[in-house]
Design an enzyme around this catalytic site. Structure first.
Site, PDB file in Angstrom:
ATOM      1  CE1 TYR A  15      -3.191  -2.812  -0.019  1.00  0.00           C
ATOM      2  CE2 TYR A  15      -4.041  -2.035   2.058  1.00  0.00           C
ATOM      3  CZ  TYR A  15      -4.118  -2.887   0.979  1.00  0.00           C
ATOM      4  OH  TYR A  15      -5.123  -3.817   0.907  1.00  0.00           O
TER       5      TYR A  15
ATOM      6  CE  LYS B 260       0.383 -17.684  -2.930  1.00  0.00           C
ATOM      7  NZ  LYS B 260      -0.412 -18.904  -2.815  1.00  0.00           N
TER       8      LYS B 260
ATOM      9  CG  ASP C  19      -2.953 -20.049  -0.846  1.00  0.00           C
ATOM     10  OD1 ASP C  19      -2.177 -19.901   0.113  1.00  0.00           O
ATOM     11  OD2 ASP C  19      -2.659 -20.710  -1.859  1.00  0.00           O
TER      12      ASP C  19
ATOM     13  CG  ASP D  33      -7.454  -4.225   3.508  1.00  0.00           C
ATOM     14  OD1 ASP D  33      -8.491  -4.207   4.195  1.00  0.00           O
ATOM     15  OD2 ASP D  33      -7.254  -3.460   2.553  1.00  0.00           O
TER      16      ASP D  33
ATOM     17  CG  ASP E 254     -12.939  -6.245   5.533  1.00  0.00           C
ATOM     18  OD1 ASP E 254     -12.509  -5.743   6.600  1.00  0.00           O
ATOM     19  OD2 ASP E 254     -13.477  -5.586   4.629  1.00  0.00           O
TER      20      ASP E 254
END
Ligand code: NAD
Length: 367
Positions: free
Chosen positions: A142, A192, A224, A248, A252
């Site tokens: 980001y 990852k 994942d 992020d 959620d």
């Protein structure tokens, strides 16, 4: 008598309704322990733009930096949707996070037994879930540079950069390990590493750093798989440590376990004052109607006591009062299912019930 200086930024929409209620609870809980709070309030977000031409005045930011902690409601709404760049209410929030250098975002995901049936997942899968997601908040893709979008070549392209410095990984890992040492002594670091070099670096750094905390069990999981496991068997997690982008998305996803966004608190921590806010936005559709669920903000006030003021007992009492209010059947519209044991309440009444539970909790303690 202990004294603390707090700043409140109620913001827009339901922000002022939920912050007002949470403050009453916070003041009462602190007063019961002879703790004095000096509270300064500033307009923030769209309401600040209307008044001062900026969503975050220098005065408000300076006061936040000098405080012990900041409690924020929410910002934004249709009225300010036409604004661009630094004028946007959300830009004020990003500026505040960056000025406070809050690099670790804590999002506790706790499923209250009384609300287990309100989730879209099966009750037996989610009852008892108590996860703390620790997300790196000020680095990663980001913010990484270089970043570019070029549409004026034959084959247009765009890229962002996922960059982490060792110090950035270590400081957020430290927050996660410290939190784990007060919980179930387990950290699951999510990355990852099978594909990304920056993730392999993240993993190596966390492994090296974990040697400072031999009592904590460190696990690793690919993002994942974590996305799948959160739905399949969320009870396996205690503290989840992850980067900005993965956090992020995962936070959620995990939010859905609890049934309503109106139940989710958050804490953003650095080395100075912490920033505490509900996860939800300004909910313009229910603003000013006494319908907002104040529990996420009240729970954020409990986190404020725990992480910024060092008042663990006050935090526990506020959380117990939330639990007791739910056990007594009180529900705002977002968590009301119409069952006979439930009483539909508005924002104010919900806060009053938490205050009542807080009083009763303390009477029981001192009896
Ligand atoms: P939202 O979280 O405001 O609302 C989503 C839905 O959840 C709405 O139906 C709302 O009524 C409901 N809801 C939210 N909080 C609730 C509560 N406490 N009690 C009961 N119901 C609740 O998200 P949105 O509608 O996408 O965004 C509205 C505005 O809020 C936008 O301007 C957005 O930019 C802003 N926003 C701000 C923040 C923040 O300040 N941190 C976060 C998200 C969105």
């Amino acid at each position: 008598m202990k004294k603390f200086n707090l700043v409140t930024l109620p913001g827009d929409g339901i922000g002022s309704e939920v912050v007002e209620g949470a403050l009453k609870v916070l003041r009462t809980a602190c007063k019961q322990h002879d703790i004095e709070l000096n509270i300064q309030e500033f307009p923030f977000g769209g309401i600040s733009f209307d008044k001062h031409g900026t969503p975050a005045t220098d005065e408000a930011i300076e006061a936040c930096k000098e405080s012990d902690a900041v409690l924020l409601g929410a910002v934004g709404g249709e009225k300010w949707d036409h604004l661009t760049g630094a004028d946007r209410p959300e830009s004020g929030l990003l500026k505040l996070r960056s000025e406070l250098e809050v690099f670790a975002n804590f999002r506790p995901v706790k499923v209250y037994p009384e609300l287990a049936h309100a989730s879209t997942l099966k009750e037996e899968v989610i009852s008892g879930v108590d996860i703390l997601i620790v997300r790196e908040l000020t680095g990663g893709i980001y913010f990484g540079k270089p970043r570019e979008t070029n549409r004026s070549v034959d084959d247009p392209y765009s890229f962002d950069t996922m960059r982490y410095h060792q110090s950035e990984v270590e400081r957020v890992a430290q927050k996660a390990f410290e939190a784990a040492s007060t919980r179930n002594q387990t950290v699951c670091s999510v990355d990852k590493a099978n594909v990304l070099g920056s993730s392999r670096f993240w993993r190596d750094t966390v492994i090296e750093f974990s040697k400072k905390y031999p009592e904590i069990t460190l696990q690793h999981m690919l993002v994942d798989n974590c996305a799948m496991q959160l739905i399949r068997d969320p009870k396996q997690f205690d503290v989840v440590l992850t980067s900005n982008l993965f956090g992020d998305i995962l936070s959620d996803e995990a939010a859905m376990l609890t049934g309503s966004i109106g139940m989710l608190p958050s804490a953003s921590l650095g080395n100075g004052p912490g920033l505490y806010e509900p996860v939800h936005g300004s909910a313009p559709d229910i603003s000013g109607q006494n319908k907002a669920n104040p529990l996420a903000t009240i729970a954020s006030a409990a986190l404020l006591c725990r992480y910024s003021l060092g008042l663990e007992q006050v935090a526990v009492e506020i959380e117990q009062a939330i639990q007791d209010t739910l056990s007594a059947g009180y529900r705002t519209g977002d968590i009301y299912t119409g069952s006979e044991s439930e009483t539909l309440t508005g924002t104010e009444e919900m806060c009053n019930q938490v205050l009542k539970a807080l009083g009763e909790f303390n009477k029981a303690e001192t009896a």
